[in-house]
Write an enzyme that holds these catalytic residues in place. Structure first.
Site, PDB file in Angstrom:
ATOM      1  N   HIS A 284      -9.687   0.815  -2.989  1.00 32.84           N
ATOM      2  CA  HIS A 284      -8.263   0.711  -2.630  1.00 32.84           C
ATOM      3  C   HIS A 284      -7.499  -0.089  -3.686  1.00 32.84           C
ATOM      4  O   HIS A 284      -7.365  -1.302  -3.571  1.00 32.84           O
ATOM      5  CB  HIS A 284      -8.183   0.031  -1.267  1.00 32.84           C
TER       6      HIS A 284
ATOM      7  N   CYS B 296       0.816  -1.223   0.000  1.00 31.33           N
ATOM      8  CA  CYS B 296       0.000   0.000   0.000  1.00 31.33           C
ATOM      9  C   CYS B 296       0.848   1.271   0.000  1.00 31.33           C
ATOM     10  O   CYS B 296       0.430   2.301  -0.538  1.00 31.33           O
ATOM     11  CB  CYS B 296      -0.922   0.017   1.215  1.00 31.33           C
TER      12      CYS B 296
END
Length: 361
Positions: free
Chosen positions: A319, A84
């Protein structure tokens, strides 16, 4: 010193949605071209492309994207994987190369296609058939390598952040994204002009959301998604008086079992290095992979709630792992256009990684 001269992103679309047929390089190439056009630069001006990609099958997606975007063949492309956090780390690498005088123009960001990610299998030395897996190992210790939703719920329990607080954060994220209206930095792809997941999330809807792990539900964690984001990082010589200045950035490791809180030390580090406090910031873009993670970072770093994600965040759009950090940077550049001053972007990564980036307009 380096400057972000332009920042653009693709729409963020949930997995197997409207962008399900688009390959990663085709997600990012139009965004890259639009960012260069905004910066007033030609493809031949680019020295390097650095992209984060977490779920791909290798093959250096940054190189493939550079070629797809029409950059010169001499632009080698560099792909990184920090899960991430990778999108912000790509920007930090670009800043380091430009600040060191190695390059004048570096295109940096991230791209992820959950829809087109490869299937992954473990092979076995004893000849057994390969076994499929979804989450890669993020530590060498199975007992300290939790499922991300379970880790988020553990963090919630540790900090006393209940489901109601997490749901309230998610509801506000959707509400603020709807109120903000269309994002002018989005580059339309395949007819998609905005983030289609954003909706009117009510407390009643949040209460009915399926439980994923304890207090973590389908409403207060971000959905898997496809997307891409690009910033153009240039030297002072190229930038002139325009652009958004990169002030500081840092990536630090933390407890692998509690990755959601890892950005807090990184945030404190960059603020200390800049000699400012959290109250001096005019805007902050904080990752919302889980509502509890965003709450933990906002409170742990002492960030005023009113400046955090005023146009919504990942809970309201999705995401795309390798792109999410770069999307935060694009968000922050847009926020600083409206609220000049110092601004912060921060994100947590699997395995206990936190990255923070401090910009100033």
């Amino acid at each position: 010193m380096s400057v972000i001269l332009a920042a653009r992103r693709a729409p963020v679309v949930p997995m197997n949605g409207a962008l399900r047929a688009v390959l990663p390089h085709d997600l990012v190439a139009p965004v890259l071209r639009a960012a260069l056009a905004d910066a007033g630069l030609a493809p031949g001006d680019v020295d390097e492309v650095i992209l984060s990609n977490a779920l791909g099958a290798g093959g250096n997606p940054a190189r493939v994207a550079a070629l797809a975007a029409g950059l010169p063949e001499r632009v080698a492309g560099l792909t990184i994987d920090r899960q991430c956090a990778g999108g912000l780390d790509a920007i930090l690498l670009a800043d380091a190369l430009v600040s060191a005088g190695r390059h004048d123009v570096v295109v940096a960001g991230g791209v992820e296609s959950y829809s087109r990610r490869p299937l992954r299998y473990h092979s076995h030395a004893d000849g057994r058939p390969p076994t499929r897996y979804d989450q890669a190992p993020f530590t060498p210790w199975p007992d300290r390598d939790p499922d991300m939703a379970a880790a988020a719920d553990g963090l919630a329990g540790q900090l006393g952040i209940d489901r109601a607080a997490q749901d309230a954060w998610a509801i506000r994220s959707h509400r603020d994204a709807l109120a903000a209206g269309p994002d002018p930095r989005i580059v339309a792809l395949d007819g998609v002009t905005g983030d289609p997941f954003t909706r009117r999330l009510s407390p009643a809807l949040a209460a009915r959301a399926p439980v994923i792990a304890g207090s973590v539900t389908a409403a207060n964690m971000a959905v898997a998604a496809d997307g891409a984001a690009i910033v153009v990082v240039v030297s002072d010589r190229i930038a002139g008086p325009g652009g958004t200045r990169i002030v500081a950035g840092r990536t630090l490791g933390g407890d692998p079992a509690r990755p959601g809180r890892a950005p807090v030390p990184a945030i404190r580090n960059v603020l200390d290095r800049a000699g400012i406090g959290a109250g001096d910031l005019t805007a902050a873009a904080i990752m919302e992979a889980f509502a509890v993670q965003a709450i933990a970072c906002q409170k742990g770093a002492g960030l005023p709630r009113g400046i955090v994600n005023p146009r919504g965040g990942a809970l309201a759009r999705g995401h795309p792992v390798g792109a999410s950090g770069a999307i935060l940077a694009v968000d922050l550049v847009g926020l600083l256009d409206r609220r000049p001053g110092p601004g912060l972007a921060a994100i947590a990564g699997a395995g206990g990684i936190g990255t923070a980036l401090l910009l100033e307009r």
